[in-house]
Design a protein around this motif. Structure first.
Motif, PDB file in Angstrom:
ATOM      1  N   ALA A 167       8.825 -11.188  -6.919  1.00 17.58           N
ATOM      2  CA  ALA A 167       7.777 -11.686  -7.814  1.00 17.58           C
ATOM      3  C   ALA A 167       7.154 -12.954  -7.252  1.00 17.58           C
ATOM      4  O   ALA A 167       5.926 -13.097  -7.199  1.00 17.58           O
ATOM      5  N   ALA A 168       7.985 -13.898  -6.802  1.00 12.68           N
ATOM      6  CA  ALA A 168       7.494 -15.177  -6.301  1.00 12.68           C
ATOM      7  C   ALA A 168       6.601 -15.013  -5.085  1.00 12.68           C
ATOM      8  O   ALA A 168       5.628 -15.751  -4.891  1.00 12.68           O
ATOM      9  N   MET A 169       6.886 -13.994  -4.272  1.00 17.26           N
ATOM     10  CA  MET A 169       6.125 -13.768  -3.041  1.00 17.26           C
ATOM     11  C   MET A 169       4.991 -12.758  -3.222  1.00 17.26           C
ATOM     12  O   MET A 169       4.341 -12.381  -2.254  1.00 17.26           O
ATOM     13  N   ASN A 170       4.755 -12.332  -4.455  1.00 15.58           N
ATOM     14  CA  ASN A 170       3.703 -11.352  -4.740  1.00 15.58           C
ATOM     15  C   ASN A 170       3.939 -10.034  -4.005  1.00 15.58           C
ATOM     16  O   ASN A 170       3.016  -9.413  -3.476  1.00 15.58           O
ATOM     17  N   LYS A 171       5.209  -9.606  -3.982  1.00 13.01           N
ATOM     18  CA  LYS A 171       5.564  -8.328  -3.368  1.00 13.01           C
ATOM     19  C   LYS A 171       6.258  -7.437  -4.391  1.00 13.01           C
ATOM     20  O   LYS A 171       7.258  -6.776  -4.111  1.00 13.01           O
ATOM     21  N   ALA A 172       5.708  -7.406  -5.586  1.00 12.73           N
ATOM     22  CA  ALA A 172       6.317  -6.688  -6.701  1.00 12.73           C
ATOM     23  C   ALA A 172       6.396  -5.190  -6.443  1.00 12.73           C
ATOM     24  O   ALA A 172       5.443  -4.580  -5.952  1.00 12.73           O
ATOM     25  N   ASP A 173       7.540  -4.593  -6.797  1.00 13.07           N
ATOM     26  CA  ASP A 173       7.685  -3.141  -6.715  1.00 13.07           C
ATOM     27  C   ASP A 173       6.785  -2.443  -7.728  1.00 13.07           C
ATOM     28  O   ASP A 173       6.244  -1.373  -7.457  1.00 13.07           O
ATOM     29  N   HIS A 174       6.663  -3.031  -8.920  1.00 13.46           N
ATOM     30  CA  HIS A 174       5.863  -2.462 -10.001  1.00 13.46           C
ATOM     31  C   HIS A 174       5.118  -3.580 -10.722  1.00 13.46           C
ATOM     32  O   HIS A 174       5.583  -4.722 -10.764  1.00 13.46           O
ATOM     33  N   ARG A 175       3.983  -3.231 -11.302  1.00 17.35           N
ATOM     34  CA  ARG A 175       3.195  -4.180 -12.091  1.00 17.35           C
ATOM     35  C   ARG A 175       2.831  -3.539 -13.431  1.00 17.35           C
ATOM     36  O   ARG A 175       2.129  -2.527 -13.457  1.00 17.35           O
ATOM     37  N   PRO A 176       3.322  -4.087 -14.544  1.00 19.59           N
ATOM     38  CA  PRO A 176       2.990  -3.486 -15.839  1.00 19.59           C
ATOM     39  C   PRO A 176       1.507  -3.604 -16.150  1.00 19.59           C
ATOM     40  O   PRO A 176       0.869  -4.590 -15.809  1.00 19.59           O
ATOM     41  N   CYS A 177       0.963  -2.576 -16.789  1.00 17.22           N
ATOM     42  CA  CYS A 177      -0.474  -2.563 -17.067  1.00 17.22           C
ATOM     43  C   CYS A 177      -0.780  -2.063 -18.475  1.00 17.22           C
ATOM     44  O   CYS A 177      -1.195  -2.812 -19.333  1.00 17.22           O
ATOM     45  N   GLY A 178      -0.594  -0.766 -18.722  1.00 19.29           N
ATOM     46  CA  GLY A 178      -0.954  -0.191 -20.012  1.00 19.29           C
ATOM     47  C   GLY A 178       0.218  -0.126 -20.969  1.00 19.29           C
ATOM     48  O   GLY A 178       1.377  -0.031 -20.560  1.00 19.29           O
ATOM     49  N   LEU A 179      -0.083  -0.170 -22.271  1.00 20.62           N
ATOM     50  CA  LEU A 179       0.928  -0.110 -23.325  1.00 20.62           C
ATOM     51  C   LEU A 179       0.537   0.944 -24.351  1.00 20.62           C
ATOM     52  O   LEU A 179      -0.637   1.111 -24.660  1.00 20.62           O
ATOM     53  N   ALA A 180       1.541   1.640 -24.882  1.00 25.88           N
ATOM     54  CA  ALA A 180       1.291   2.605 -25.951  1.00 25.88           C
ATOM     55  C   ALA A 180       2.525   2.694 -26.832  1.00 25.88           C
ATOM     56  O   ALA A 180       3.646   2.395 -26.398  1.00 25.88           O
ATOM     57  N   GLN A 181       2.315   3.122 -28.064  1.00 26.59           N
ATOM     58  CA  GLN A 181       3.409   3.289 -29.014  1.00 26.59           C
ATOM     59  C   GLN A 181       3.638   4.774 -29.253  1.00 26.59           C
ATOM     60  O   GLN A 181       2.707   5.525 -29.522  1.00 26.59           O
ATOM     61  N   GLY A 182       4.896   5.212 -29.140  1.00 17.53           N
ATOM     62  CA  GLY A 182       5.229   6.600 -29.394  1.00 17.53           C
ATOM     63  C   GLY A 182       5.336   6.897 -30.867  1.00 17.53           C
ATOM     64  O   GLY A 182       5.400   5.988 -31.707  1.00 17.53           O
ATOM     65  N   ALA A 183       5.382   8.180 -31.207  1.00 17.22           N
ATOM     66  CA  ALA A 183       5.472   8.595 -32.610  1.00 17.22           C
ATOM     67  C   ALA A 183       6.747   8.085 -33.267  1.00 17.22           C
ATOM     68  O   ALA A 183       6.774   7.847 -34.474  1.00 17.22           O
ATOM     69  N   ASP A 184       7.804   7.900 -32.474  1.00 17.85           N
ATOM     70  CA  ASP A 184       9.066   7.408 -33.016  1.00 17.85           C
ATOM     71  C   ASP A 184       9.143   5.887 -33.048  1.00 17.85           C
ATOM     72  O   ASP A 184      10.142   5.323 -33.489  1.00 17.85           O
ATOM     73  N   GLY A 185       8.105   5.212 -32.546  1.00 15.38           N
ATOM     74  CA  GLY A 185       8.106   3.753 -32.510  1.00 15.38           C
ATOM     75  C   GLY A 185       8.559   3.163 -31.205  1.00 15.38           C
ATOM     76  O   GLY A 185       8.670   1.926 -31.085  1.00 15.38           O
ATOM     77  N   SER A 186       8.827   3.990 -30.203  1.00 15.81           N
ATOM     78  CA  SER A 186       9.192   3.465 -28.888  1.00 15.81           C
ATOM     79  C   SER A 186       7.955   2.904 -28.187  1.00 15.81           C
ATOM     80  O   SER A 186       6.821   3.177 -28.583  1.00 15.81           O
ATOM     81  N   LEU A 187       8.182   2.117 -27.149  1.00 17.73           N
ATOM     82  CA  LEU A 187       7.105   1.441 -26.430  1.00 17.73           C
ATOM     83  C   LEU A 187       6.994   2.002 -25.018  1.00 17.73           C
ATOM     84  O   LEU A 187       7.976   2.031 -24.276  1.00 17.73           O
ATOM     85  N   TYR A 188       5.797   2.440 -24.636  1.00 21.74           N
ATOM     86  CA  TYR A 188       5.529   2.956 -23.299  1.00 21.74           C
ATOM     87  C   TYR A 188       4.796   1.902 -22.480  1.00 21.74           C
ATOM     88  O   TYR A 188       3.921   1.201 -22.996  1.00 21.74           O
ATOM     89  N   VAL A 189       5.146   1.821 -21.195  1.00 18.92           N
ATOM     90  CA  VAL A 189       4.535   0.862 -20.273  1.00 18.92           C
ATOM     91  C   VAL A 189       4.191   1.585 -18.980  1.00 18.92           C
ATOM     92  O   VAL A 189       5.036   2.297 -18.425  1.00 18.92           O
ATOM     93  N   THR A 190       2.971   1.397 -18.478  1.00 23.13           N
ATOM     94  CA  THR A 190       2.592   1.998 -17.201  1.00 23.13           C
ATOM     95  C   THR A 190       2.739   0.982 -16.067  1.00 23.13           C
ATOM     96  O   THR A 190       2.778  -0.230 -16.290  1.00 23.13           O
ATOM     97  N   ASP A 191       2.788   1.519 -14.868  1.00 21.30           N
ATOM     98  CA  ASP A 191       2.933   0.718 -13.648  1.00 21.30           C
ATOM     99  C   ASP A 191       1.713   0.944 -12.760  1.00 21.30           C
ATOM    100  O   ASP A 191       1.390   2.076 -12.414  1.00 21.30           O
TER     101      ASP A 191
END
Length: 427
Positions: free
Chosen positions: A389-413
Motif C-alpha cells: 500500500a505504501a509503495m502504491n503496488k496494491a494487489d487490489h483496489r476497492p471500487c464499487g459497493l452493493a448490498q445483497g438481498a440478505d444484507g451482505s456487502l459486495y465490493v469490487t476490485d
C-alpha cells in the motif's frame, strides 16, 4: 361431498406455498466465509469470501434478489462492458454472459430497469420479473453527448424516488489552470469548464435521447465524483469528491511535499439543488478545518474562502480516491450500521514522498440522516500488505459497493476484477 374436499385442498395449498417459500429462503442463505476471509481484515464477527474473478477492471456493481450480479467494467473485455454472474448456494458466482459495447463506471437498478453509463452517456435495459435483461443488444439511450476529457471521464449515476437521474460529469482539469498542473499557472477567471462539467447533472430517468439541453445542473463546484448514493432516510443525494492535486509541484513556494500529501481533504457532501462546493476556487483544509482559497485564485494557504460555498458533511484524509458510496439499509449487520455509509477508497498515487494511503473500505456512522462520529476502517488489506500500500503496488483496489438481498456487502476490485462479499456471523 364438496365440503369434504375443501379442507384437504386448502391444506395442500398451504403446504405447497410454505415449502416454496422455504425453498426461496434456503436458496439465498448467507454463505460461509473463506478460511482466510478472502485475505481481508474485518471487525470481529465479520467474514468475507471471494465471489468471483472477472479478469478485468471491475467498477460499480448491482446485485439482484435472485443472486444475479451485474458488474460494470472500466474497459470492455471481449468487446463487452457489463459482466453478468449468477451465484450458487455457496455464494460463489460464475459468469453467465456479457453485453454492452462500452466501458465506464456507473450501473444502477431501479423500477424494472438496469441503468448503465459509458463515459459520454447513460443507457437502460428492461428487466423481466427475474431481473434478467430482456434485450441486451438494444438498450434505450437516456442521455448522450456528455463531456469527456483525458481525466475524470467517468459518469457515475444514481436515481432518486421521483423519476430523476443524477450523473456526475467530472471536469477534465486539476484546478482549472491556464496550463493544467503547470508551475505557478493561474486559474482561468470564472472557470468556463463549469458550464458543462465539474458537477452533478439531473435528467429524467424515463425520457430518451436527452442531452445537456434537457438536463439541469443540479450542483456545481465538484471536481470529480465517482462514489455517490441516494440517502433513503432523508431523501437526499450524497457524493464523495476527489480533491485536487499538485499543491507542491504547482506552488512550491507555498506548500512543501508533506503539506501537498495531506491537503486537501476528500469530502463527503450532502447536496441540494443549486449547491456550490467551490471547486476550483477553494479547497477544504481538513487540518485547519476551514475552506481555503485555492492558490490559482489568489490563495496563500491561510486565506479563507467565501461562506457561500458548501461545507462538507464529513472529511477524510487527502488523495485516497473515494470511488464507492453506499448507505446500508440491510438487517444482517449489527444495528449500529443501519443507515450508515460505507465508502470504498481506491487508494492514493500522489502522496510521495509520504506513504500512499487508502486501499480500504471505511464505515461512516450516521444518525438521523447526518454523519455522526468518526469514520472507521471496516475492510482492509486489499493491497496485500502495508508495504505494498505504501509503495502504491496494491494487489487490489476497492471500487464499487452493493448490498445483497440478505444484507451482505459486495465490493469490487479495480485491478484484477475480484468480487468480494462481506457477511456477519450472528451469534
Amino acid at each position: 361431498m364438496k365440503k369434504i374436499f375443501i379442507i384437504p385442498v386448502l391444506l395442500c395449498t398451504m403446504v405447497f406455498f410454505t415449502l416454496y417459500a422455504f425453498k426461496e429462503i434456503k436458496t439465498f442463505h448467507s454463505p460461509s466465509p473463506d478460511a482466510d476471509n478472502a485475505g481481508l481484515k474485518l471487525p470481529e464477527g465479520f467474514g468475507a469470501l471471494k465471489v468471483a474473478d472477472v479478469g478485468a477492471r471491475a467498477r460499480h456493481i448491482v446485485v439482484t434478489p435472485q443472486g444475479i450480479i451485474y458488474v460494470k467494467l472500466a474497459r470492455v473485455k471481449d468487446k463487452k462492458g457489463i459482466i453478468v454472474l449468477k451465484e450458487d448456494n455457496d455464494g460463489k458466482a460464475k459468469i453467465t454472459g456479457s453485453f454492452g459495447n462500452y466501458g465506464g463506471t456507473g450501473i444502477y437498478l431501479k423500477d424494472g430497469y438496469l441503468y448503465a453509463s459509458s463515459n459520454t452517456g447513460v443507457f437502460r435495459y428492461k428487466l423481466n420479473e427475474k431481473n434478467e435483461v430482456v434485450d441486451p443488444e438494444n438498450p434505450e439511450t437516456i442521455v448522450q453527448g456528455l463531456k469527456m476529457g483525458r481525466q475524470h471521464e467517468t459518469k457515475s449515476l444514481v436515481l432518486d424516488n421521483d423519476g430523476n437521474l443524477y450523473v456526475n460529469i467530472g471536469v477534465p482539469s486539476n484546478s482549472c489552470q491556464e496550463n493544467d498542473r503547470g508551475l505557478k499557472s493561474p486559474g482561468i477567471p470564472g472557470c468556463p469548464l463549469l458550464d458543462s462539467a465539474g458537477g452533478i447533472w439531473q435528467f429524467k430517468a424515463n425520457e430518451l435521447n436527452q442531452s445537456y439541453a434537457q438536463g439541469n445542473r443540479y450542483a456545481t463546484g465538484l471536481r470529480n465524483v465517482v462514489g455517490l448514493d441516494w440517502n433513503q432516510e432523508n431523501n437526499q443525494l450524497f457524493v464523495m469528491q476527489h480533491g485536487r492535486d499538485n499543491l507542491n509541484s504547482s506552488w512550491p513556494d507555498l506548500y512543501n511535499t508533506k503539506e501537498s500529501a495531506e491537503l486537501p481533504a476528500e469530502c463527503l457532501y450532502a447536496l441540494k439543488k443549486g449547491d456550490d462546493a467551490g471547486w476550483p476556487f477553494m479547497y477544504y483544509d481538513g487540518i485547519q478545518g476551514k475552506k481555503i482559497v485555492a492558490p490559482e485564485y489568489g490563495g496563500d494557504k491561510k486565506k479563507e474562502a467565501s461562506a457561500k460555498y458548501l461545507n462538507p458533511a464529513a472529511v477524510y484524509p487527502a488523495h485516497m480516491a473515494p470511488n464507492g458510496l453506499l448507505f446500508y439499509t440491510g438487517n444482517m449487520f449489527p444495528e449500529r450500521y443501519k443507515n450508515g455509509a460505507f465508502i470504498a477508497f481506491h487508494g492514493s498515487w500522489n502522496r510521495a514522498p509520504e506513504p500512499q494511503k487508502g486501499f480500504f473500505v471505511v464505515f461512516q456512522p450516521f444518525i438521523d440522516g447526518k454523519p455522526s462520529g468518526n469514520w472507521e476502517i471496516f475492510a482492509d488489506n486489499f493491497a496485500g500488505s502495508a508495504e505494498k500500500a505504501a509503495m502504491n503496488k496494491a494487489d487490489h483496489r476497492p471500487c464499487g459497493l452493493a448490498q445483497g438481498a440478505d444484507g451482505s456487502l459486495y465490493v469490487t476490485d479495480d485491478v484484477k476484477g475480484s468480487i468480494y462479499r462481506v457477511v456477519y456471523n450472528k451469534k
